[in-house]
Design a protein around this motif. Structure first.
Motif, short mmCIF file in Angstrom:
data_model
loop_
_atom_site.label_atom_id
_atom_site.label_comp_id
_atom_site.label_asym_id
_atom_site.label_seq_id
_atom_site.Cartn_x
_atom_site.Cartn_y
_atom_site.Cartn_z
N VAL A 52 0.84 -1.20 0.00
CA VAL A 52 0.00 0.00 0.00
C VAL A 52 0.87 1.24 0.00
O VAL A 52 0.61 2.20 -0.73
CB VAL A 52 -0.94 0.01 1.23
N ASP A 71 -2.47 -2.52 5.03
CA ASP A 71 -2.01 -1.18 5.40
C ASP A 71 -1.42 -1.28 6.81
O ASP A 71 -2.17 -1.40 7.79
CB ASP A 71 -3.18 -0.20 5.36
N GLN A 105 -4.98 0.30 -3.85
CA GLN A 105 -5.57 1.01 -2.73
C GLN A 105 -6.91 0.40 -2.32
O GLN A 105 -7.40 0.67 -1.22
CB GLN A 105 -5.76 2.49 -3.08
N GLU A 150 -9.83 -3.13 7.00
CA GLU A 150 -8.49 -3.64 6.70
C GLU A 150 -8.29 -5.06 7.21
O GLU A 150 -7.38 -5.78 6.78
CB GLU A 150 -7.44 -2.71 7.31
N ARG A 176 -6.87 -6.09 -2.72
CA ARG A 176 -5.80 -6.60 -1.86
C ARG A 176 -6.24 -7.84 -1.10
O ARG A 176 -5.44 -8.72 -0.81
CB ARG A 176 -5.34 -5.50 -0.91
#
Length: 360
Positions: free
Chosen positions: A3, A92, A20, A238, A25
């Protein structure tokens, strides 16, 4: 990590902006963890066989399990390595939820590693004493609960949500720490109790972990959380990356752990994965839903509690053997039948758990 790198690469080519997106991801996290697991797995099995790091079978277990003696164990290390590599690569790293769930998983894995080490190298079927195991589990679990409590951005992050009721949220105050700590320790041991047959624990863990990842994504998105009327938890989305890594690593491990197993995860894997489920449920504010989706783990644990209580109070056993999967084995069910039926039950419970997001 990627990231951060993508922020610089975007200046060269806007196409790197795709990194992003949490969903992208998350997918790559699944594929990376699975790839690492499948790549390292055969080498790890050969090394474990070479060093004779095999399963120690208890004398009081089903006779059909005696043939499993010597099968490589401590394979949970393969899962943890895959999860760690994929999570660190795709998440992240400025998000504190990622670090909490990852560190708790690894620390519980360390406790399990000590337990497995004593079983294998010291030829002690009991492993680490129950007192010390519970001490270290409680220390790690309650420390995580304290951190989650004092890093909460808003009161909603410590409220308990009741399924099927839109406006019911119980503010537990500091009791949040007690309940969360017990939940992490409890589910860690629940998965460990379930890990008694080939592939029995890992696939339900994968399914429940994947569902918790979906819930965390919804809770971390303002639009979805508002639409579904669930708590909005800043940064919870996340956790999808960790959930994806768990899913991929678990499926990769199942490739070798499916009946007849080439490798067992041992306590190093079972304790860690159970704790991970607990932390993910706490972060996404859906602890009660975890008890629903993880119904197989709850049943296995309940069978042990009821068996011990019944024997101590009445001198009689409720089940032929506990945990529950041994009961069905002794009834004459072939091992694959027990495993697959428990998988089917988990599928139904996970679907029901996800449905509760809309049934409010």
């Amino acid at each position: 990590m990627l990231v951060w790198i993508s922020e610089y690469l975007i200046q060269l080519d806007s196409g790197f902006a795709v990194l992003q997106y949490i969903t992208v991801r998350g997918i790559f996290s699944i594929l990376t963890a699975m790839g690492v697991s499948l790549l390292i797995g055969p080498t790890m099995i050969r090394r474990l066989n070479y060093h004779q790091i095999g399963q120690v079978v208890r004398d009081d277990g089903p006779e059909t399990h005696f043939s499993k003696a010597g099968t490589p164990t401590m394979g949970g290390a393969l899962i943890l390595v895959s999860i760690a590599m994929s999570t660190l690569l795709w998440s992240d790293l400025s998000n504190h939820y990622v670090w909490i769930v990852l560190l708790v998983t690894m620390l519980f894995g360390a406790v399990g590693w000590v337990d497995d080490y004593r079983k294998v190298f010291e030829n002690n079927t009991a492993g680490l004493s129950a007192r010390w195991k519970l001490f270290w589990q409680s220390l790690i679990g309650f420390a995580a609960a304290v951190i989650l409590y004092y890093t909460a951005f808003s009161p909603v992050e410590t409220d308990y949500i009741i399924p099927f009721f839109k406006d019911v949220a119980i503010n537990m105050g500091v009791f949040y720490i007690v309940i969360s700590g017990l939940m992490i320790v409890g589910f860690s041991n629940a998965v460990n109790l379930t890990d008694g047959l080939d592939g029995l624990a890992i696939l339900p863990t994968v399914m429940v972990g994947g569902a918790l990842g979906v819930i965390a994504y919804l809770a971390g998105n303002t639009e979805f959380s508002t639409y579904l009327n669930i708590p909005y938890v800043v940064g919870a989305g996340e956790v999808v990356i960790f959930a994806g890594a768990l899913l991929g690593a678990g499926l990769g491990f199942l490739w070798f752990n499916t009946y007849p197993a080439q490798i067992f995860m041992g306590d190093v894997g079972a304790l860690a994965l159970g704790a991970a489920l607990g932390v993910m449920a706490i972060i996404s504010r859906h602890e009660i839903i975890l008890f629903v989706m993880g119904g197989v783990f709850v049943m296995e644990t309940a069978s042990v509690i009821l068996q011990v209580a019944s024997f101590k109070l009445t001198g009689k056993r409720i089940f032929r053997m506990a945990p529950l999967h041994h009961h069905f084995e002794l009834k004459g069910w072939p091992e694959p039948r027990v495993i697959v039926r428990f998988w089917i039950i988990t599928v139904m419970l996970v679907l029901f758990g996800l449905a509760t997001l809309k049934l409010r």
